[in-house]
Scaffold this active site. Structure first.
Site, mmCIF file in Angstrom:
data_model
loop_
_atom_site.group_PDB
_atom_site.id
_atom_site.type_symbol
_atom_site.label_atom_id
_atom_site.label_comp_id
_atom_site.label_asym_id
_atom_site.label_seq_id
_atom_site.Cartn_x
_atom_site.Cartn_y
_atom_site.Cartn_z
ATOM 1 N N ASP A 1 29.513 -1.895 18.721
ATOM 2 C CA ASP A 1 28.992 -2.077 20.079
ATOM 3 C C ASP A 1 27.874 -3.108 20.172
ATOM 4 O O ASP A 1 27.117 -3.131 21.135
ATOM 5 C CB ASP A 1 28.501 -0.737 20.640
ATOM 6 C CG ASP A 1 27.361 -0.145 19.822
ATOM 7 O OD1 ASP A 1 27.134 -0.605 18.685
ATOM 8 O OD2 ASP A 1 26.689 0.773 20.332
ATOM 9 N N GLU A 2 27.773 -3.980 19.178
ATOM 10 C CA GLU A 2 26.740 -5.016 19.194
ATOM 11 C C GLU A 2 27.294 -6.328 18.657
ATOM 12 O O GLU A 2 28.139 -6.332 17.750
ATOM 13 C CB GLU A 2 25.549 -4.626 18.322
ATOM 14 C CG GLU A 2 24.743 -3.448 18.794
ATOM 15 C CD GLU A 2 23.575 -3.180 17.859
ATOM 16 O OE1 GLU A 2 22.593 -3.943 17.901
ATOM 17 O OE2 GLU A 2 23.659 -2.225 17.073
ATOM 18 N N ASP B 1 24.314 -5.781 23.515
ATOM 19 C CA ASP B 1 24.237 -4.395 23.028
ATOM 20 C C ASP B 1 24.792 -3.480 24.112
ATOM 21 O O ASP B 1 24.241 -3.393 25.209
ATOM 22 C CB ASP B 1 22.778 -4.049 22.725
ATOM 23 C CG ASP B 1 22.635 -2.708 22.021
ATOM 24 O OD1 ASP B 1 23.663 -2.038 21.800
ATOM 25 O OD2 ASP B 1 21.492 -2.328 21.707
#
Length: 354
Positions: A111-112, A17
């Protein structure tokens, strides 16, 4: 505290993350912003915060907050317009480098990502070692940090990743997961929002341990297979697999934040035309057409919306805009859009493509 264990895990999942991703990219590219409170908005005139740096979060600023409200908390807040192309380029580089650790990767968002490293332990070492490897490679390829969570299932790994931010690493081995989650609120797990949480609370189950004490049939009757999964998630046994393939989109949509308390129909029509063009262009880019459309506006009196159907599938902006105009003239009666906590007034258009 991290205790690397030489035991081969039957199943090992890493959740990566990024830390305040958009704001971190801004601070990376503009060194003068480092260490300062930064808020990223949708364009120069955007007034709703997409994300913010940890320096801004220290003042109580959060995603979804409106800029004027945020500046009351932090007068020195620095606004930065979002740069989607830059963020996409950085995200692509990150996902590519993570694939070098394990080919079993699920890109959860820009973004993960989830990595199933169960079959990589003899090659790279323990899951903890691979999590450290992932953090280092992300830093090398992007210049920004990430947090990582390691667990025996996706939900536990994602829960672990958020425990130490920014730049953290938390490990919850599968044999410790049930005890570790026992006293945690069920709503702290990804996928259990207020709606499901409210149902669980009505049955006396607010913590993960209390959910585990419920008969699984209580959740299954209400939520079907999802209910069974929720019951297992709360015990650290989420059966959901890391999905490496990307399914074809079933729907596409576009939303836009408008000025608060907007009552001018011409302003709303301008926004709706813009969104119609955006949605139509996206459909055409993917060689898709849609027949069913949902059009709505969030106001202070609630959500005004309508589902409509074209005579035949289409991806023409003018056809979509005609539906928008119909909804505005028949269902909107001058209500002003006033955001609630963490919300922004937002007209939306969505076309169902499958």
């Amino acid at each position: 505290m991290i205790n690397p264990c030489p035991v081969i895990w039957d199943r090992a999942i890493i959740h990566v993350d990024m830390n305040a991703f958009f704001a971190s990219v801004e601070q990376r590219d503009f060194p003068q912003l480092r260490g300062l409170p930064v808020a990223v908005t949708n364009g120069e005139r955007g007034s709703c915060i997409i994300t913010c740096s940890y320096e801004a979060r220290a003042f109580g600023i959060h995603t979804g907050m409106r800029l004027p409200e945020a500046r009351k908390l932090c007068p020195g807040l620095i606004q930065r317009p979002a740069r989607p192309r830059v963020y996409t380029k950085v995200s692509t580089a990150i996902m590519q480098v993570l694939q070098e650790i394990s080919p079993d990767i699920e890109v959860f968002s820009v973004d993960e990502a989830f990595l199933d490293v169960s079959h990589c332990q003899r090659l790279h070492g323990t899951p903890v070692r691979m999590a450290r490897m992932a953090k280092q490679r992300v830093l090398e390829v992007s210049g920004i940090t990430c947090s990582a969570g390691v667990g025996g299932d996706k939900t536990t790994a994602k829960f672990a990743a958020k425990l130490q931010k920014p730049d953290g690493l938390t490990v919850i081995p599968p044999w410790e997961a049930r005890e570790r989650l026992h006293h945690e609120p069920a709503t702290s797990l990804c996928g259990i929002a207020d709606g499901i949480g409210g149902f669980l609370a009505e049955h006396g189950a607010c913590t993960c341990g209390e959910v585990g004490q419920l008969p699984v049939s209580v959740l299954a009757r209400r939520f079907g297979n999802l209910g069974r999964r929720i019951w297992l998630m709360c015990q650290g046994e989420d059966p959901d697999k890391v999905t490496t393939g990307i399914p074809a989109p079933k729907s596409m949509g576009h939303g836009k934040v408008v000025p608060p308390n907007t009552r001018d129909p011409d302003v709303l029509l301008t926004y709706l035309r813009h969104m119609s063009e955006k949605l139509a262009a996206r459909l055409r880019r993917h060689t898709l057409q849609a027949q069913h459309y949902g059009i709505g506006l969030r106001t202070r009196d609630g959500y005004i919306g309508l589902k409509l159907k074209l005579a035949s599938p289409d991806n023409d902006a003018e056809a979509i805009f005609r539906l928008c105009r119909f909804v505005l003239t028949t269902h909107w009666h001058g209500e002003g859009g006033v955001p609630g906590p963490g919300q922004c007034p937002r007209p939306t258009t969505r076309g169902t493509t499958a």
